[in-house]
Design a protein around this motif. Structure first.
Motif, PDB file in Angstrom:
ATOM      1  N   GLN A  82       0.824  -1.201   0.000  1.00  0.00           N
ATOM      2  CA  GLN A  82       0.000   0.000   0.000  1.00  0.00           C
ATOM      3  C   GLN A  82       0.862   1.255   0.000  1.00  0.00           C
ATOM      4  N   ARG A  83       1.972   1.205   0.748  1.00  0.00           N
ATOM      5  CA  ARG A  83       2.901   2.344   0.733  1.00  0.00           C
ATOM      6  C   ARG A  83       3.402   2.610  -0.676  1.00  0.00           C
ATOM      7  N   GLN A  84       3.692   1.509  -1.396  1.00  0.00           N
ATOM      8  CA  GLN A  84       4.202   1.666  -2.747  1.00  0.00           C
ATOM      9  C   GLN A  84       3.126   2.239  -3.661  1.00  0.00           C
ATOM     10  N   VAL A  85       1.877   1.768  -3.473  1.00  0.00           N
ATOM     11  CA  VAL A  85       0.766   2.303  -4.271  1.00  0.00           C
ATOM     12  C   VAL A  85       0.605   3.805  -4.011  1.00  0.00           C
ATOM     13  N   ASP A  86       0.635   4.183  -2.731  1.00  0.00           N
ATOM     14  CA  ASP A  86       0.507   5.596  -2.378  1.00  0.00           C
ATOM     15  C   ASP A  86       1.678   6.413  -2.929  1.00  0.00           C
ATOM     16  N   TYR A  87       2.862   5.817  -2.854  1.00  0.00           N
ATOM     17  CA  TYR A  87       4.053   6.499  -3.376  1.00  0.00           C
ATOM     18  C   TYR A  87       3.926   6.707  -4.887  1.00  0.00           C
ATOM     19  N   ASN A  88       3.462   5.653  -5.581  1.00  0.00           N
ATOM     20  CA  ASN A  88       3.288   5.771  -7.030  1.00  0.00           C
ATOM     21  C   ASN A  88       2.269   6.857  -7.367  1.00  0.00           C
TER      22      ASN A  88
ATOM     23  N   LEU B 234      13.249   3.919  -6.819  1.00  0.00           N
ATOM     24  CA  LEU B 234      12.719   5.133  -7.448  1.00  0.00           C
ATOM     25  C   LEU B 234      11.633   4.793  -8.468  1.00  0.00           C
ATOM     26  N   HIS B 235      10.600   5.613  -8.482  1.00  0.00           N
ATOM     27  CA  HIS B 235       9.534   5.444  -9.460  1.00  0.00           C
ATOM     28  C   HIS B 235      10.080   5.707 -10.862  1.00  0.00           C
ATOM     29  N   PRO B 236       9.599   4.966 -11.868  1.00  0.00           N
ATOM     30  CA  PRO B 236      10.091   5.175 -13.241  1.00  0.00           C
ATOM     31  C   PRO B 236       9.968   6.622 -13.710  1.00  0.00           C
ATOM     32  N   ILE B 237       8.937   7.331 -13.248  1.00  0.00           N
ATOM     33  CA  ILE B 237       8.795   8.739 -13.642  1.00  0.00           C
ATOM     34  C   ILE B 237       9.971   9.547 -13.121  1.00  0.00           C
ATOM     35  N   ILE B 238      10.379   9.315 -11.880  1.00  0.00           N
ATOM     36  CA  ILE B 238      11.504  10.053 -11.299  1.00  0.00           C
ATOM     37  C   ILE B 238      12.801   9.688 -12.017  1.00  0.00           C
ATOM     38  N   VAL B 239      12.948   8.397 -12.326  1.00  0.00           N
ATOM     39  CA  VAL B 239      14.140   7.977 -13.079  1.00  0.00           C
ATOM     40  C   VAL B 239      14.200   8.705 -14.410  1.00  0.00           C
ATOM     41  N   ARG B 240      13.037   8.817 -15.058  1.00  0.00           N
ATOM     42  CA  ARG B 240      12.989   9.513 -16.349  1.00  0.00           C
ATOM     43  C   ARG B 240      13.290  11.009 -16.176  1.00  0.00           C
ATOM     44  N   ILE B 241      12.753  11.615 -15.116  1.00  0.00           N
ATOM     45  CA  ILE B 241      13.007  13.036 -14.873  1.00  0.00           C
ATOM     46  C   ILE B 241      14.499  13.281 -14.664  1.00  0.00           C
ATOM     47  N   ILE B 242      15.138  12.422 -13.876  1.00  0.00           N
ATOM     48  CA  ILE B 242      16.583  12.573 -13.621  1.00  0.00           C
ATOM     49  C   ILE B 242      17.364  12.451 -14.921  1.00  0.00           C
TER      50      ILE B 242
ATOM     51  N   ARG C 284     -11.425  -8.747 -16.512  1.00  0.00           N
ATOM     52  CA  ARG C 284     -10.156  -8.979 -15.818  1.00  0.00           C
ATOM     53  C   ARG C 284     -10.157  -8.429 -14.404  1.00  0.00           C
ATOM     54  N   GLY C 285     -11.207  -7.667 -14.024  1.00  0.00           N
ATOM     55  CA  GLY C 285     -11.300  -7.181 -12.651  1.00  0.00           C
ATOM     56  C   GLY C 285     -10.285  -6.117 -12.288  1.00  0.00           C
ATOM     57  N   VAL C 286      -9.783  -5.373 -13.273  1.00  0.00           N
ATOM     58  CA  VAL C 286      -8.786  -4.328 -13.029  1.00  0.00           C
ATOM     59  C   VAL C 286      -9.464  -2.964 -13.160  1.00  0.00           C
ATOM     60  N   ASP C 287      -9.391  -2.159 -12.118  1.00  0.00           N
ATOM     61  CA  ASP C 287     -10.000  -0.823 -12.129  1.00  0.00           C
ATOM     62  C   ASP C 287      -9.041   0.153 -12.800  1.00  0.00           C
ATOM     63  N   VAL C 288      -9.233   0.361 -14.091  1.00  0.00           N
ATOM     64  CA  VAL C 288      -8.328   1.219 -14.854  1.00  0.00           C
ATOM     65  C   VAL C 288      -8.635   2.691 -14.655  1.00  0.00           C
ATOM     66  N   SER C 289      -9.631   3.015 -13.818  1.00  0.00           N
ATOM     67  CA  SER C 289      -9.872   4.423 -13.494  1.00  0.00           C
ATOM     68  C   SER C 289      -8.877   4.912 -12.447  1.00  0.00           C
ATOM     69  N   LYS C 290      -8.081   3.996 -11.911  1.00  0.00           N
ATOM     70  CA  LYS C 290      -7.029   4.333 -10.960  1.00  0.00           C
ATOM     71  C   LYS C 290      -5.677   3.997 -11.572  1.00  0.00           C
ATOM     72  N   VAL C 291      -4.622   4.493 -10.965  1.00  0.00           N
ATOM     73  CA  VAL C 291      -3.279   4.250 -11.487  1.00  0.00           C
ATOM     74  C   VAL C 291      -2.960   2.759 -11.398  1.00  0.00           C
ATOM     75  N   LEU C 292      -2.456   2.197 -12.494  1.00  0.00           N
ATOM     76  CA  LEU C 292      -2.186   0.764 -12.554  1.00  0.00           C
ATOM     77  C   LEU C 292      -0.872   0.410 -11.861  1.00  0.00           C
TER      78      LEU C 292
ATOM     79  N   TYR D 157       2.801   2.732 -19.991  1.00  0.00           N
ATOM     80  CA  TYR D 157       1.578   3.309 -19.394  1.00  0.00           C
ATOM     81  C   TYR D 157       1.893   4.619 -18.690  1.00  0.00           C
ATOM     82  N   TYR D 158       2.994   4.646 -17.913  1.00  0.00           N
ATOM     83  CA  TYR D 158       3.361   5.878 -17.210  1.00  0.00           C
ATOM     84  C   TYR D 158       3.684   6.999 -18.199  1.00  0.00           C
TER      85      TYR D 158
END
Length: 885
Positions: free
Chosen positions: A387-393, A430-438, A838-846, A879-880
């Motif tokens: 959950q921490r990772q989900v919140d971090y993402n 590090l999140h892939p977005i941060i890696v990309r920003i760096i 597939r039961g995946v809520d794509v209205s939220k971040v994957l 996706y990101y």
């Protein structure tokens, strides 16, 4: 006439035979005829009685059955008496007229047989009719109109029952007859019912069903009342509810059906009483269980976080309440639900009945429960980490623009703080977005440094370039500038700069404005360019020698009308034709911008006219943005056009226009400083990274807000076919199209393999299905060894069945011959397959696990279906990217 004598054996037995004459025989025949007539009348009376009995059977099934049995017994007795009488007559007549005795007996026997057969047939027929009518009545449904509402019951129960009963009995002579005949009360009630046709079998059964239906409805109504809440867990309340319901329904039936006889519904009420006995038994068990549960709850509260002594007391009470086996299970629950190992140890130290500790006597159970507790704790930790990772993402995605700004301002600190954030809020990665920003900012810093070095090599690096450079490159830019100046001017930088300025002033003849004079600045810029060009010529490597050469060129040009530095004076206005080149195009003339118009008329003098190149508000915004470390100020179009046209820097033109505005308004608004290096100070970017406001995906143009984050404008998303989708759903649809190879303009019409020769978005679902079938049969769907008829943006394998299932889940009617395979439908189907199938809520971040799941639907997401080597992590990065763009 001679008398006939019968002489039989009776003579010898002691009595004389009766002498019979024809008259006697005639008299006997008359008596026989009278007997037969009496039998016929009896038979007619019997038939009439049977009809009366059958009518009574229709009116009251139970009453009729009872009377039928009684009448049958009477009939049989009558027949028996008649038979006896006949036998007696026959015996006597045998002696009188033996010759016709047999005939008389035969006639009587025939009549009796005929009577019984006719009665039986008639009874069977009547019984069949009654049974048929009863079944028809039972099949008659109870309607809503037959069932009372809460409001109806309220009105009826508040009415005067005495008046209602009087109304029921009014206008009838039954009560008078009852008094006169002194008949029983039950008989009077039956007569009342009969008068109102209530005792007819079908009406009685129908009213019984209506009573039962009203009982059910009224019971449900009363259960909502405060006094009957919890009836299923209290036998006394359950009993009171039942009695109240019976009473109310009786009253309701009296008012609506006119049934005042309290015994009328006895059969139904007996059945309802039996059913309620079961409910009372259940309520009794529930109440006992509630008491037990409450005790268990109290003992559990005592044991939770308790000492060994408290747990021991609770355990002993539990044993008395629920028994040994349940207590053992309860102890297991205490261990597995403990908050700490210390609490488990306290439970293990509870003594048992033989003096041994619980952890010793029940070691196997205790140790197994302890292992379960440890495993559960590990799961909780893992879930918390997940959950921490989900919140971090999520935090990273919604705050990414501030992260971009932070990286621009101070990349080293950004790297340090984002790694700290990943450890504290995520799993340390590090999140892939941060890696990309760096990576992107590192590349931007490298490119900036290359540009700075290029300018320094050409001698064009200015202090403004140094001041607006990134914090990472600021020190290097300062060193490049110092090195550049040293190469250009050597040890004579001040003397050369002052010399160039003095020469410029001498040419323009403008004294007092210093270097801020537009014409002086214009001439000074040209002198500097000539100085740098001259310094590169052989023999003029020495800066002072190059300066002298420029001065010599100026002296020559001043006397030559064709010279670069020739000064012309007309109508009191100085102009420099060789430097101020009014190369205005026709396009500029046609522009309606006031600044350009003024530049056409006043040339370089435009900058000294107030409020021409920018508005006061615009200049305030520009100045404000210039105070943010690392941010390049936004200059107006007029200032940029003037600078480009006449070769000045933006800052120089801004300051000159600002001074003109101040002179016109009497204000003293500040100028942008660029004459000295700004102090190299690391900006604090922690607010941008640990941003509590999460300004989401926005452009970072604009000034900082009070909390240190950037006030931003919402970025426009990518173009979609339609649908009210949020950012995450749009990113997912775009990811599917990207990975499935359908992101181009023909993607919605594309077949597996790349063919898009058919406009499928104009076809119905049935037409698409038929074309799939045709191509499969014709062998037109095999590419690179893979056979597939996948179509559309989502590369749907079975669009007809998939759309049908989607419509059914939405409660819509589906006609494949009318529903078109449009872009909108395809986007909707992509989301439906992800969410519903597939039961995946794509209205939220994957997450990566979501991508793994979706790999079962789209072969391009993961290697699961053997059509790609792309990992779930790589697909997630795609996706990101879509989410960020």
């Amino acid at each position: 006439m001679a008398r006939l004598q019968f002489r039989s054996a009776t003579k010898s037995k002691g009595f004389d035979p009766i002498q019979l004459s024809k008259a006697s025989l005639s008299e006997m025949e008359k008596r026989d005829a009278a007997v037969l007539k009496g039998l016929q009348e009896n038979h007619a009376a019997e038939m009439k009685q049977r009809e009366t009995n059958l009518q009574a059977m229709r009116e009251n099934d139970e009453y009729t059955q009872r009377r039928f049995r009684e009448n049958r017994e009477i009939e049989v007795a009558n027949l028996q008496r008649e038979q006896t009488s006949l036998n007696q007559i026959t015996a006597r007549d045998q002696q009188q007229a033996k010759y016709d005795q047999q005939a008389t007996e035969t006639i009587i026997s025939s009549i009796v047989d005929f009577s019984e057969s006719a009665m039986k047939l008639d009874l069977k027929r009547k019984a069949a009719e009654l049974e048929k009518e009863a079944k028809r009545q039972e099949a008659k449904p109870v309607t809503n109109a037959d069932i009372g509402t809460s409001e109806q019951y309220s009105n009826i129960l508040n009415a005067n029952n005495t008046v209602e009963q009087a109304a029921l009995q009014a206008g009838t002579g039954i009560d008078k007859e009852a008094v006169e005949s002194n008949e029983p009360v039950y008989k009077t009630n039956e007569n009342r019912l009969g008068e109102k046709a209530l005792n007819i079998v079908e009406n009685r059964k129908s009213n019984g069903r209506i009573f039962g239906a009203n009982y059910t409805a009224r019971r449900s109504q009363l259960r909502k009342e405060p006094e009957f809440l919890g009836a299923d867990r209290d036998p006394a309340v359950e009993r009171a509810l039942h009695n109240k319901t019976i009473s109310d329904v009786k009253t309701f039936m009296r008012h609506t059906k006119g049934i005042a006889n309290n015994d009328y519904f006895n059969d139904v009420i007996i059945k309802l009483n039996d059913e309620n006995d079961i409910r009372i038994a259940n309520a009794t068990r529930n109440k006992e269980q509630d008491v037990k549960d409450y005790s268990v709850e109290r003992y559990t509260d005592l044991a939770k976080n308790g000492t060994t002594a408290q747990i021991t007391i609770a355990k002993n009470n539990m044993t008395k309440t629920v028994g040994y086996q349940k207590t053992q299970e309860w102890m297991s629950g205490l261990v597995t639900g403990a908050n700490s190992l210390e609490e488990i140890e306290a439970i293990g130290n509870v003594p048992t009945d033989n003096g041994e500790l619980y952890k010793t006597r029940s070691a196997k159970r205790f140790n197994a429960d302890k292992v379960t507790w440890i495993a559960n704790q590990n799961k909780k930790v893992a879930e918390a980490q997940r959950q921490r990772q989900v919140d971090y993402n999520q935090s990273t995605i919604t705050n990414q623009d501030n992260l971009v700004e932070a990286a621009k301002q101070n990349l080293p600190q950004f790297v340090k703080l984002t790694n700290q954030q990943a450890r504290e809020e995520g799993n340390g990665i590090l999140h892939p977005i941060i890696v990309r920003i760096i990576a992107d900012q590192s590349k931007a810093n490298e490119d900036e440094l290359v540009e700075l070095e290029k300018k320094a090599k050409n001698g064009t690096l200015s202090k403004a370039d140094v001041n607006v450079s990134s914090y990472t490159n600021r020190k290097a830019a300062s060193e490049l500038y110092t090195g550049q100046q040293s190469l250009i001017y050597g040890d004579s930088e001040k003397a050369i700069i002052d010399g160039l300025i003095a020469t410029a002033r001498d040419i323009t003849g403008i004294v007092g404005d210093g270097p801020n004079s537009i014409q002086t600045l214009l001439v000074h810029a040209q002198l500097k360019r000539d100085f740098l060009t001259t310094k590169q010529r052989p023999g003029f490597e020495n800066p002072l020698a190059a300066l002298e050469e420029v001065k010599n060129q100026v002296a020559t040009d001043r006397e030559n009308p064709q010279g670069k530095y020739y000064k012309k004076v007309e109508n009191g206005r100085i102009s420099l034709p060789g430097i101020e080149l009014p190369d205005v195009s026709k396009e500029d003339v046609q522009m309606h911008d006031l600044a350009l118009t003024k530049m056409l008329s006043d040339g370089t003098g435009t900058v000294d006219l107030p409020f021409i190149l920018d508005t006061p508000q615009g200049m305030d915004e520009t100045f404000k943005s210039s105070t943010i470390p690392g941010q390049i100020p936004e200059f107006s179009a007029g200032i940029r056009e003037f600078a480009f046209k006449y070769g000045f820097s933006f800052v120089e033109v801004f300051n000159r226009q600002r001074m003109a505005n101040n002179a016109a308004t009497g204000e003293n608004k500040p100028l942008i400083k660029n004459s000295v290096f700004e102090q190299i100070k690391a900006p604090d970017i922690s607010n941008l990274i640990f941003n509590k406001h999460n300004n989401k995906t926005q452009s970072i143009r604009g000034a900082m807000t009070h909390d240190g984050t950037v006030r931003q404008r919402v970025r426009q998303g990518r173009s979609f076919s339609g649908g009210n989708y949020n950012r995450e759903e749009k990113a997912f649809i775009d990811t599917v199209k990207e990975l499935e190879g359908t992101s181009d303009e023909n993607g919605y019409d594309k077949w597996f393999g790349g063919r898009s020769d058919m406009k499928m978005t104009n076809m119905t679902i049935q037409e698409v299905h038929d074309e799939q079938s045709r191509r499969m049969a014709a062998g037109e769907t095999t590419y690179n060894g893979i056979s597939s008829a996948a179509v559309g943006a989502g590369q749907f394998m079975e669009p007809l069945n998939q759309v049908r299932e989607m419509y059914e889940s939405q409660g819509k009617n589906f006609d494949p011959t009318k529903v078109l395979f449009t872009k909108e439908l395809q986007d909707e189907l992509i989301l439906d397959l992800a969410k519903r199938k597939r039961g995946v809520d794509v209205s939220k971040v994957l997450t990566e696990s979501d991508i793994e799941n979706l790999g079962g639907e789209w072969a391009s997401f993961t290697p699961k279906l053997g059509q790609t080597n792309r990992t779930a992590g790589q697909s997630l990065n795609t996706y990101y990217d879509r989410l960020n763009n």
